[in-house]
Design a protein around this motif. Structure first.
Motif, PDB file in Angstrom:
ATOM      1  N   VAL A  32       0.774  -1.029   0.081  1.00  0.00           N
ATOM      2  CA  VAL A  32      -0.071  -0.185   0.040  1.00  0.00           C
ATOM      3  C   VAL A  32       0.898   1.020   0.027  1.00  0.00           C
ATOM      4  O   VAL A  32       0.508   1.991  -0.599  1.00  0.00           O
ATOM      5  N   PHE A  33       1.878   1.363   0.939  1.00  0.00           N
ATOM      6  CA  PHE A  33       2.968   2.361   1.000  1.00  0.00           C
ATOM      7  C   PHE A  33       3.710   2.335   0.089  1.00  0.00           C
ATOM      8  O   PHE A  33       4.649   1.220   0.012  1.00  0.00           O
ATOM      9  N   GLY A  34       4.219   3.562  -0.454  1.00  0.00           N
ATOM     10  CA  GLY A  34       5.675   3.360  -0.980  1.00  0.00           C
ATOM     11  C   GLY A  34       6.380   4.568  -0.363  1.00  0.00           C
ATOM     12  O   GLY A  34       6.356   5.013   0.685  1.00  0.00           O
ATOM     13  N   GLN A  35       7.694   5.114  -0.961  1.00  0.00           N
ATOM     14  CA  GLN A  35       8.564   5.896  -0.335  1.00  0.00           C
ATOM     15  C   GLN A  35       8.923   6.960  -1.466  1.00  0.00           C
ATOM     16  O   GLN A  35       8.940   6.897  -2.562  1.00  0.00           O
ATOM     17  N   LYS A  36       9.565   8.089  -0.947  1.00  0.00           N
ATOM     18  CA  LYS A  36       9.900   9.217  -1.807  1.00  0.00           C
ATOM     19  C   LYS A  36      11.169   9.867  -1.229  1.00  0.00           C
ATOM     20  O   LYS A  36      11.073  10.037   0.143  1.00  0.00           O
ATOM     21  N   THR A  37      12.153   9.951  -1.923  1.00  0.00           N
ATOM     22  CA  THR A  37      13.277  10.259  -1.341  1.00  0.00           C
ATOM     23  C   THR A  37      13.314  11.897  -0.964  1.00  0.00           C
ATOM     24  O   THR A  37      12.520  12.472  -1.785  1.00  0.00           O
ATOM     25  N   VAL A  38      13.857  12.389  -0.108  1.00  0.00           N
ATOM     26  CA  VAL A  38      13.721  13.857   0.385  1.00  0.00           C
ATOM     27  C   VAL A  38      14.955  14.411   0.373  1.00  0.00           C
ATOM     28  O   VAL A  38      16.146  13.906   0.376  1.00  0.00           O
ATOM     29  N   ASP A  39      15.167  15.923   0.489  1.00  0.00           N
ATOM     30  CA  ASP A  39      16.201  16.509   0.726  1.00  0.00           C
ATOM     31  C   ASP A  39      16.915  16.058   2.176  1.00  0.00           C
ATOM     32  O   ASP A  39      16.276  16.574   3.091  1.00  0.00           O
ATOM     33  N   GLN A  40      18.068  15.623   2.217  1.00  0.00           N
ATOM     34  CA  GLN A  40      18.488  14.952   3.367  1.00  0.00           C
ATOM     35  C   GLN A  40      18.949  16.199   4.427  1.00  0.00           C
ATOM     36  O   GLN A  40      18.832  15.943   5.499  1.00  0.00           O
ATOM     37  N   SER A  41      19.187  17.689   3.672  1.00  0.00           N
ATOM     38  CA  SER A  41      19.764  18.610   4.581  1.00  0.00           C
ATOM     39  C   SER A  41      18.421  19.141   5.382  1.00  0.00           C
ATOM     40  O   SER A  41      18.604  19.989   6.385  1.00  0.00           O
ATOM     41  N   LYS A  42      17.207  18.728   5.000  1.00  0.00           N
ATOM     42  CA  LYS A  42      15.901  19.232   5.808  1.00  0.00           C
ATOM     43  C   LYS A  42      15.560  18.383   6.882  1.00  0.00           C
ATOM     44  O   LYS A  42      14.717  18.666   7.486  1.00  0.00           O
ATOM     45  N   PHE A  43      16.569  17.321   7.119  1.00  0.00           N
ATOM     46  CA  PHE A  43      15.958  16.318   8.301  1.00  0.00           C
ATOM     47  C   PHE A  43      17.146  16.034   9.213  1.00  0.00           C
ATOM     48  O   PHE A  43      18.146  16.127   8.896  1.00  0.00           O
ATOM     49  N   ILE A  44      16.930  15.812  10.426  1.00  0.00           N
ATOM     50  CA  ILE A  44      17.763  15.139  11.416  1.00  0.00           C
ATOM     51  C   ILE A  44      17.144  14.628  12.294  1.00  0.00           C
ATOM     52  O   ILE A  44      15.975  14.331  12.775  1.00  0.00           O
ATOM     53  N   ALA A  45      18.103  13.509  12.645  1.00  0.00           N
ATOM     54  CA  ALA A  45      17.743  12.302  13.967  1.00  0.00           C
ATOM     55  C   ALA A  45      18.458  12.962  15.126  1.00  0.00           C
ATOM     56  O   ALA A  45      19.490  12.961  15.082  1.00  0.00           O
ATOM     57  N   ILE A  46      17.653  13.022  16.210  1.00  0.00           N
ATOM     58  CA  ILE A  46      18.297  13.286  17.532  1.00  0.00           C
ATOM     59  C   ILE A  46      17.908  12.366  18.444  1.00  0.00           C
ATOM     60  O   ILE A  46      16.842  11.749  18.579  1.00  0.00           O
ATOM     61  N   ALA A  47      18.920  12.166  19.297  1.00  0.00           N
ATOM     62  CA  ALA A  47      18.652  11.478  20.705  1.00  0.00           C
ATOM     63  C   ALA A  47      18.361  12.584  21.494  1.00  0.00           C
ATOM     64  O   ALA A  47      18.943  13.203  21.875  1.00  0.00           O
ATOM     65  N   GLN A  48      16.997  12.387  22.094  1.00  0.00           N
ATOM     66  CA  GLN A  48      16.354  13.371  22.819  1.00  0.00           C
ATOM     67  C   GLN A  48      16.257  12.573  24.469  1.00  0.00           C
ATOM     68  O   GLN A  48      15.958  11.566  24.634  1.00  0.00           O
ATOM     69  N   PRO A  49      16.748  13.460  25.249  1.00  0.00           N
ATOM     70  CA  PRO A  49      16.691  13.195  26.624  1.00  0.00           C
ATOM     71  C   PRO A  49      15.314  12.806  27.169  1.00  0.00           C
ATOM     72  O   PRO A  49      14.300  13.342  26.964  1.00  0.00           O
ATOM     73  N   LEU A  50      15.279  11.744  27.863  1.00  0.00           N
ATOM     74  CA  LEU A  50      14.069  11.275  28.351  1.00  0.00           C
ATOM     75  C   LEU A  50      14.183  10.793  30.028  1.00  0.00           C
ATOM     76  O   LEU A  50      14.899   9.711  29.990  1.00  0.00           O
ATOM     77  N   GLY A  51      13.446  11.444  30.790  1.00  0.00           N
ATOM     78  CA  GLY A  51      13.664  11.182  32.236  1.00  0.00           C
ATOM     79  C   GLY A  51      15.099  11.072  32.711  1.00  0.00           C
ATOM     80  O   GLY A  51      15.821  12.258  32.128  1.00  0.00           O
ATOM     81  N   GLN A  52      15.406  10.420  33.732  1.00  0.00           N
ATOM     82  CA  GLN A  52      16.806  10.563  34.272  1.00  0.00           C
ATOM     83  C   GLN A  52      17.918  10.078  33.766  1.00  0.00           C
ATOM     84  O   GLN A  52      18.958  10.335  33.910  1.00  0.00           O
ATOM     85  N   ASN A  53      17.456   8.930  33.011  1.00  0.00           N
ATOM     86  CA  ASN A  53      18.845   7.912  32.453  1.00  0.00           C
ATOM     87  C   ASN A  53      18.393   7.353  31.043  1.00  0.00           C
ATOM     88  O   ASN A  53      18.535   6.089  30.829  1.00  0.00           O
ATOM     89  N   ALA A  54      17.878   8.020  30.337  1.00  0.00           N
ATOM     90  CA  ALA A  54      17.297   7.450  28.899  1.00  0.00           C
ATOM     91  C   ALA A  54      17.294   8.620  27.817  1.00  0.00           C
ATOM     92  O   ALA A  54      16.901   9.828  28.236  1.00  0.00           O
ATOM     93  N   HIS A  55      17.602   8.122  26.515  1.00  0.00           N
ATOM     94  CA  HIS A  55      17.002   8.915  25.410  1.00  0.00           C
ATOM     95  C   HIS A  55      16.232   8.197  24.508  1.00  0.00           C
ATOM     96  O   HIS A  55      16.026   7.007  24.581  1.00  0.00           O
ATOM     97  N   GLN A  56      15.443   9.045  23.486  1.00  0.00           N
ATOM     98  CA  GLN A  56      14.468   8.239  22.642  1.00  0.00           C
ATOM     99  C   GLN A  56      14.847   9.140  21.371  1.00  0.00           C
ATOM    100  O   GLN A  56      15.154  10.337  21.160  1.00  0.00           O
ATOM    101  N   LEU A  57      14.362   8.897  20.404  1.00  0.00           N
ATOM    102  CA  LEU A  57      14.394   9.210  19.019  1.00  0.00           C
ATOM    103  C   LEU A  57      13.510  10.280  18.807  1.00  0.00           C
ATOM    104  O   LEU A  57      12.359  10.162  19.063  1.00  0.00           O
ATOM    105  N   LEU A  58      14.024  11.567  18.234  1.00  0.00           N
ATOM    106  CA  LEU A  58      13.277  12.782  17.785  1.00  0.00           C
ATOM    107  C   LEU A  58      13.664  13.127  16.206  1.00  0.00           C
ATOM    108  O   LEU A  58      14.924  13.042  16.055  1.00  0.00           O
ATOM    109  N   VAL A  59      12.762  13.158  15.454  1.00  0.00           N
ATOM    110  CA  VAL A  59      13.139  13.309  14.181  1.00  0.00           C
ATOM    111  C   VAL A  59      12.399  14.681  13.691  1.00  0.00           C
ATOM    112  O   VAL A  59      11.262  15.111  13.833  1.00  0.00           O
TER     113      VAL A  59
END
Length: 424
Positions: A32-59
């Motif tokens: 059902v779903f396809g994909q489309k390549t995007v301008d890579q400079s417009k995106f960033i993956a970030i390790a976001q602090p979560l609580g006292q001892n963890a990180h989670q993904l933020l895009v």
């Protein structure tokens, strides 16, 4: 090796859903779903602090240039300031905080229903991985921050990984053609060429070699269309695999009988699917039985035993080509840290010089793990490397030679991990 989870205060937080949320699975998702390549400079993956001892993904996504959505500073790791916290970012910035907003897509398959994106702490680093919902599936590494920090950090994607957007194609109507709509969902994407031969090899460290091995048809999957890359190989499966592999060498014709005429071993009935191959391998000194006269066809093979059989099969192939049986080194020996005093220490070292047939466990670190089971993924890879090494030194024979088997080493001891189901 377990790395303790660090504890440190969080300098900044960002309201977001938990990354542990699951995208609803569906059997027709990839279709059902396809994909489309995007301008890579417009995106960033970030390790976001979560609580006292963890990180989670933020895009984050820079949709327009009206205002900057984030800034970067430093290196090893790069620190990120999420500037979108300071203004109404609607229509300017995109933010994906959980599995409803991002997932993994590999070789045209959406793995959102099988993998959860998580940040792991390893060796003073923060690693973005796809964590499988099924423990039998391999973990997928996607990127890392290159350092541990107490703040938001940029995740550098591993080579081959990139951002894309999910697309949905509406079906064509009577007067309207099909239309592709780009959705907000972000894919962490990797394409390794053709589609995966089996769904359970996505992210496997030996994926490329598994695909090549399956293409050469010296190893196959199971009837349920799985490969089971981390299932131990059995002794009869190993015999079948090496003989089928030798058949792919140019200039070699193996006259393996279609059926056995007698029981090759007391515990191998002549009607067993592997009996003829086991008899052939025994007669040509590629494998041997045990001192009690048995063969134990369903017994798992250790990594050291795998190398012993591959070495004998390579030497046998060379005799068929009337070549010296010496396996000439093609690279420097690998200094494994866990083989000293092992019966196969010299063998393992030698096979590490022969096109890297012997390599570290899961291709990481310095341990070979000689007594660990030989999983199907590494077994396929090691056999393929042996074949490739033979091909680089092979020359077509002028006439059909008479086999002169090389003398095999003494039969090594075999460990006893659980016996997996056998594939033919």
């Amino acid at each position: 090796m377990h790395v303790p989870t660090p504890c440190f205060p969080i300098f900044a937080t960002l309201s977001a859903g938990l990354v542990a949320a699951s995208f609803p699975p569906g059997p027709a998702l990839a279709a059902v779903f396809g994909q489309k390549t995007v301008d890579q400079s417009k995106f960033i993956a970030i390790a976001q602090p979560l609580g006292q001892n963890a990180h989670q993904l933020l895009v984050l996504e820079q949709i327009t240039d009206k205002q900057q959505c984030w800034s970067e500073s430093g290196s090893q790791p790069v620190i990120v300031d999420p500037l979108l916290l300071k203004f109404n970012f609607t229509g300017i910035c995109g933010r994906s905080t959980d599995a409803n907003g991002f997932s993994i897509r590999m070789n045209g398959q959406d793995l959102g229903g099988k993998y959860t994106l998580r940040i792991r702490y390893r060796n003073n680093d923060m690693v973005l991985v796809g964590s499988p919902d099924d423990s039998k599936d391999p973990e997928i590494e996607i990127g890392r921050t290159n350092g541990m920090v107490r703040d938001f950090a940029k995740i550098q994607l591993d080579p081959g990984w990139y951002f894309s957007k999910r697309t949905f194609t509406t079906p064509a109507k009577e007067k309207e053609p099909a239309k592709e709509k780009v959705l907000g969902h972000v894919y962490l994407t990797r394409d390794d060429g053709d589609a995966l031969p089996f769904g359970d090899v996505a992210g496997d460290v030996y994926l490329k070699e598994i695909k090549d091995a399956v293409g050469l048809k010296f190893i196959a999957g199971f009837q349920d269309n799985t490969f089971r890359p981390q299932t131990p190989l059995t002794r009869e499966q190993l015999v079948s695999m090496v003989l089928e592999a030798l058949k792919t060498l140019p200039g070699i014709q193996l006259a393996v009988p279609a059926a056995a005429t007698t029981n090759p071993y007391p515990d191998v009935d002549l009607k067993r699917w592997s009996a003829a191959k086991i008899a052939f391998a025994r007669d040509n000194k590629i494998v041997t039985g045990y001192q009690d006269g048995t063969f134990a066809p369903e017994k798992p093979v250790t990594r050291a035993e795998l190398l012993a059989v591959l070495k004998r099969s390579a030497e046998y192939a060379k005799t068929l080509k009337k070549q010296p049986t010496t396996l000439a080194p093609t690279q420097a020996a690998f200094a494994f840290e866990d083989i000293t005093g092992h019966w196969a220490a010299d063998l393992i070292t030698q096979m590490s010089t022969y096109c890297g047939v012997a390599s570290p466990f899961n291709e990481a670190g310095k341990a070979f793990a000689p007594n660990a089971p030989a999983f199907r993924n590494y077994s396929a890879a090691a056999t393929l490397r042996t074949l490739n090494c033979l091909k680089t030194s092979a020359t077509p024979p002028t006439s059909k030679p008479t086999p002169t088997p090389a003398k095999p080493p003494a039969t090594p001891p075999v460990s006893k991990p659980a016996t997996p189901p056998a594939s033919k």
